[in-house]
Design a protein around this motif. Structure first.
Motif, PDB file in Angstrom:
ATOM      1  N   HIS A 269       0.835  -1.202   0.000  1.00  0.00           N
ATOM      2  CA  HIS A 269       0.000   0.000   0.000  1.00  0.00           C
ATOM      3  C   HIS A 269       0.873   1.257   0.000  1.00  0.00           C
ATOM      4  O   HIS A 269       0.622   2.222  -0.731  1.00  0.00           O
ATOM      5  N   ALA A 270       1.915   1.248   0.842  1.00  0.00           N
ATOM      6  CA  ALA A 270       2.829   2.398   0.887  1.00  0.00           C
ATOM      7  C   ALA A 270       3.532   2.579  -0.455  1.00  0.00           C
ATOM      8  O   ALA A 270       3.720   3.702  -0.931  1.00  0.00           O
ATOM      9  N   ILE A 271       3.937   1.467  -1.054  1.00  0.00           N
ATOM     10  CA  ILE A 271       4.600   1.536  -2.359  1.00  0.00           C
ATOM     11  C   ILE A 271       3.639   2.069  -3.415  1.00  0.00           C
ATOM     12  O   ILE A 271       4.021   2.880  -4.267  1.00  0.00           O
ATOM     13  N   ALA A 272       2.379   1.635  -3.358  1.00  0.00           N
ATOM     14  CA  ALA A 272       1.383   2.100  -4.332  1.00  0.00           C
ATOM     15  C   ALA A 272       1.224   3.618  -4.269  1.00  0.00           C
ATOM     16  O   ALA A 272       1.136   4.294  -5.301  1.00  0.00           O
ATOM     17  N   ALA A 273       1.193   4.155  -3.050  1.00  0.00           N
ATOM     18  CA  ALA A 273       1.042   5.606  -2.895  1.00  0.00           C
ATOM     19  C   ALA A 273       2.208   6.352  -3.535  1.00  0.00           C
ATOM     20  O   ALA A 273       2.026   7.408  -4.162  1.00  0.00           O
ATOM     21  N   LEU A 274       3.436   5.810  -3.404  1.00  0.00           N
ATOM     22  CA  LEU A 274       4.604   6.465  -3.996  1.00  0.00           C
ATOM     23  C   LEU A 274       4.661   6.256  -5.505  1.00  0.00           C
ATOM     24  O   LEU A 274       5.140   7.125  -6.242  1.00  0.00           O
ATOM     25  N   GLY A 278       4.740   9.041  -8.962  1.00  0.00           N
ATOM     26  CA  GLY A 278       5.738   9.056 -10.021  1.00  0.00           C
ATOM     27  C   GLY A 278       7.156   8.793  -9.574  1.00  0.00           C
ATOM     28  O   GLY A 278       8.106   9.055 -10.313  1.00  0.00           O
ATOM     29  N   HIS A 279       7.351   8.245  -8.365  1.00  0.00           N
ATOM     30  CA  HIS A 279       8.705   7.997  -7.871  1.00  0.00           C
ATOM     31  C   HIS A 279       9.334   6.781  -8.537  1.00  0.00           C
ATOM     32  O   HIS A 279       8.637   5.823  -8.899  1.00  0.00           O
ATOM     33  N   THR A 280      10.644   6.794  -8.687  1.00  0.00           N
ATOM     34  CA  THR A 280      11.383   5.671  -9.250  1.00  0.00           C
ATOM     35  C   THR A 280      11.524   4.564  -8.209  1.00  0.00           C
ATOM     36  O   THR A 280      11.283   4.785  -7.007  1.00  0.00           O
ATOM     37  N   ASP A 281      11.943   3.381  -8.658  1.00  0.00           N
ATOM     38  CA  ASP A 281      12.156   2.265  -7.725  1.00  0.00           C
ATOM     39  C   ASP A 281      13.186   2.640  -6.663  1.00  0.00           C
ATOM     40  O   ASP A 281      13.020   2.326  -5.485  1.00  0.00           O
ATOM     41  N   ALA A 282      14.270   3.323  -7.089  1.00  0.00           N
ATOM     42  CA  ALA A 282      15.328   3.702  -6.151  1.00  0.00           C
ATOM     43  C   ALA A 282      14.806   4.686  -5.102  1.00  0.00           C
ATOM     44  O   ALA A 282      15.128   4.576  -3.916  1.00  0.00           O
ATOM     45  N   ALA A 283      14.001   5.657  -5.526  1.00  0.00           N
ATOM     46  CA  ALA A 283      13.457   6.641  -4.591  1.00  0.00           C
ATOM     47  C   ALA A 283      12.488   5.984  -3.607  1.00  0.00           C
ATOM     48  O   ALA A 283      12.481   6.315  -2.414  1.00  0.00           O
ATOM     49  N   ILE A 284      11.694   5.050  -4.088  1.00  0.00           N
ATOM     50  CA  ILE A 284      10.754   4.331  -3.224  1.00  0.00           C
ATOM     51  C   ILE A 284      11.516   3.531  -2.172  1.00  0.00           C
ATOM     52  O   ILE A 284      11.182   3.555  -0.984  1.00  0.00           O
ATOM     53  N   ASP A 286      14.497   4.073  -1.006  1.00  0.00           N
ATOM     54  CA  ASP A 286      15.152   4.980  -0.059  1.00  0.00           C
ATOM     55  C   ASP A 286      14.159   5.520   0.962  1.00  0.00           C
ATOM     56  O   ASP A 286      14.452   5.567   2.163  1.00  0.00           O
ATOM     57  N   ARG A 287      12.993   5.903   0.519  1.00  0.00           N
ATOM     58  CA  ARG A 287      12.016   6.497   1.431  1.00  0.00           C
ATOM     59  C   ARG A 287      11.414   5.492   2.399  1.00  0.00           C
ATOM     60  O   ARG A 287      11.041   5.830   3.519  1.00  0.00           O
ATOM     61  N   LEU A 288      11.335   4.224   1.979  1.00  0.00           N
ATOM     62  CA  LEU A 288      10.721   3.209   2.833  1.00  0.00           C
ATOM     63  C   LEU A 288      11.748   2.369   3.592  1.00  0.00           C
ATOM     64  O   LEU A 288      11.388   1.410   4.261  1.00  0.00           O
ATOM     65  N   GLY A 289      13.035   2.720   3.462  1.00  0.00           N
ATOM     66  CA  GLY A 289      14.058   1.996   4.198  1.00  0.00           C
ATOM     67  C   GLY A 289      14.306   0.589   3.675  1.00  0.00           C
ATOM     68  O   GLY A 289      14.692  -0.306   4.430  1.00  0.00           O
ATOM     69  N   LEU A 290      14.098   0.378   2.371  1.00  0.00           N
ATOM     70  CA  LEU A 290      14.303  -0.931   1.753  1.00  0.00           C
ATOM     71  C   LEU A 290      15.507  -0.882   0.832  1.00  0.00           C
ATOM     72  O   LEU A 290      15.910   0.184   0.383  1.00  0.00           O
ATOM     73  N   ASN A 291      16.074  -2.058   0.520  1.00  0.00           N
ATOM     74  CA  ASN A 291      17.020  -2.065  -0.590  1.00  0.00           C
ATOM     75  C   ASN A 291      16.212  -2.154  -1.878  1.00  0.00           C
ATOM     76  O   ASN A 291      15.052  -2.597  -1.872  1.00  0.00           O
ATOM     77  N   ILE A 292      16.802  -1.749  -2.980  1.00  0.00           N
ATOM     78  CA  ILE A 292      16.038  -1.623  -4.218  1.00  0.00           C
ATOM     79  C   ILE A 292      15.520  -2.970  -4.703  1.00  0.00           C
ATOM     80  O   ILE A 292      14.432  -3.061  -5.297  1.00  0.00           O
ATOM     81  N   ARG A 293      16.250  -4.040  -4.433  1.00  0.00           N
ATOM     82  CA  ARG A 293      15.806  -5.360  -4.861  1.00  0.00           C
ATOM     83  C   ARG A 293      14.513  -5.759  -4.147  1.00  0.00           C
ATOM     84  O   ARG A 293      13.570  -6.270  -4.765  1.00  0.00           O
TER      85      ARG A 293
END
Length: 328
Positions: A269-274, A278-284, A286-293
């Protein structure tokens, strides 16, 4: 022109070469050597070790390979930087007792200050000194960044000492920390009035101690921080923390698990909002404290749940599903 005058004319730092030096060094590399007297036109090459005498012909100068010279020069820079850091630490240590001296003749002695701290060691020392005299409360916001076990071990003793003095500790993390064993183990060891909650997103690192001093991260790598003692800013930090705290999900001492909605997990749900922003995978990530993979795995699962076959279609299906409006 004398040899001494020529050297003074061409004196410059290790990080640069004069035009004459560049031309001569390039020619030496191309031809294998140059005549010794030619080196007098660019003494910097000899000073930097880019040219040296030919052991077989004292009238010739041979070049040092760039692959050898560059790491050596860069190593010299690193050593100078390290020495500057050591000088900075010595100066900070020397001034530490002076900072505590107050007097009517000291300009600005009664004025609340914001102090810039450089270097992780200096920052940790200032935090430790403030916590050593604290007795009421520690409010902390800790963005997820891997959280090294060594750092957690040092903080464990410090925080337990604070709890033993009757203080309260409240900490906000990002949701990925809920699945980080060193953090969970840390809270199982702490004894006292300690709570932790999590959010999708938090601010940069913030510590508020007894509501009299705050430490705010001033760089992404946490090598710089601000020590804040201004009442207006402290009030702002505490208010921000309290509002985030009310929105956060309890993690300790009693964990609350966030429910899924229509097959969409809270993380998705948080990812859907970002994504719809229009955020990129890398920005998402970073903002959610995840690694890009990990972020991409969640995006793929979200796409499968909604039946999306492309990134553009995923944004459309998120909007049409109403999951963001349902949350509001």
């Amino acid at each position: 022109m004398s040899s001494r005058e020529n050297r003074e004319l061409h004196a410059h730092g290790d990080e640069e070469l004069c035009e004459a030096g560049m031309d001569l060094y390039a020619r030496a590399l191309q031809e294998g050597s140059v005549r010794s007297h030619e080196g007098e036109a660019a003494p910097c090459l000899l000073d930097l070790g880019l040219l040296h005498s030919d052991t077989d012909d004292e009238k010739r100068l041979v070049p040092t390979a760039p692959t050898v010279a560059l790491p050596r020069l860069l190593g010299a820079f690193d050593e100078r930087i390290a020495e500057e850091r050591r000088r900075e630490a010595r100066l900070a240590k020397a001034f530490e007792p002076l900072m505590r001296i107050e007097g009517s003749h000291t300009a600005g002695a009664d004025t609340p200050t914001i102090r810039v701290l450089h270097g992780k060691g200096r920052i940790d020392l200032a935090i430790a000194e403030s916590l050593a005299t604290a007795s009421e409360e520690l409010l902390a916001i800790q963005p997820h960044n891997g959280l090294a076990s060594k750092t957690l071990g040092a903080a464990l003793d410090r925080d337990q000492a604070l709890l033993d003095r009757g203080a309260r500790i409240r900490t906000l993390y990002q949701h990925p920390v809920r699945h980080t064993p060193p953090v969970i183990a840390r809270y199982e060891l702490l004894q006292g009035d300690v709570e932790a909650r999590t959010l999708d997103e938090v601010t940069e690192r913030l510590l508020v101690i007894d509501r009299t001093v705050a430490f705010v991260a001033a760089s992404k790598d946490r090598t710089a921080a601000l020590e804040v003692r201004t009442p207006a800013l402290l009030t702002f930090f505490v208010t921000t923390f309290e509002r985030l705290w009310r929105l956060a999900t309890p993690m300790h001492p009693e964990a609350v698990h966030r429910p899924s909605l229509n097959g969409i997990t809270p993380r998705q749900h948080a990812i859907a909002a970002l994504l719809v922003e229009g955020h990129t995978d890398a920005a998402i990530a970073d903002r959610l404290g995840l690694n890009i993979r990990t972020a991409r795995v969640h995006i793929a699962k979200l796409a499968t749940t909604l039946g999306s076959e492309s990134r553009a279609q995923l944004g459309y299906l998120i909007g049409r599903s109403g999951i963001l409006e349902q949350d509001r």
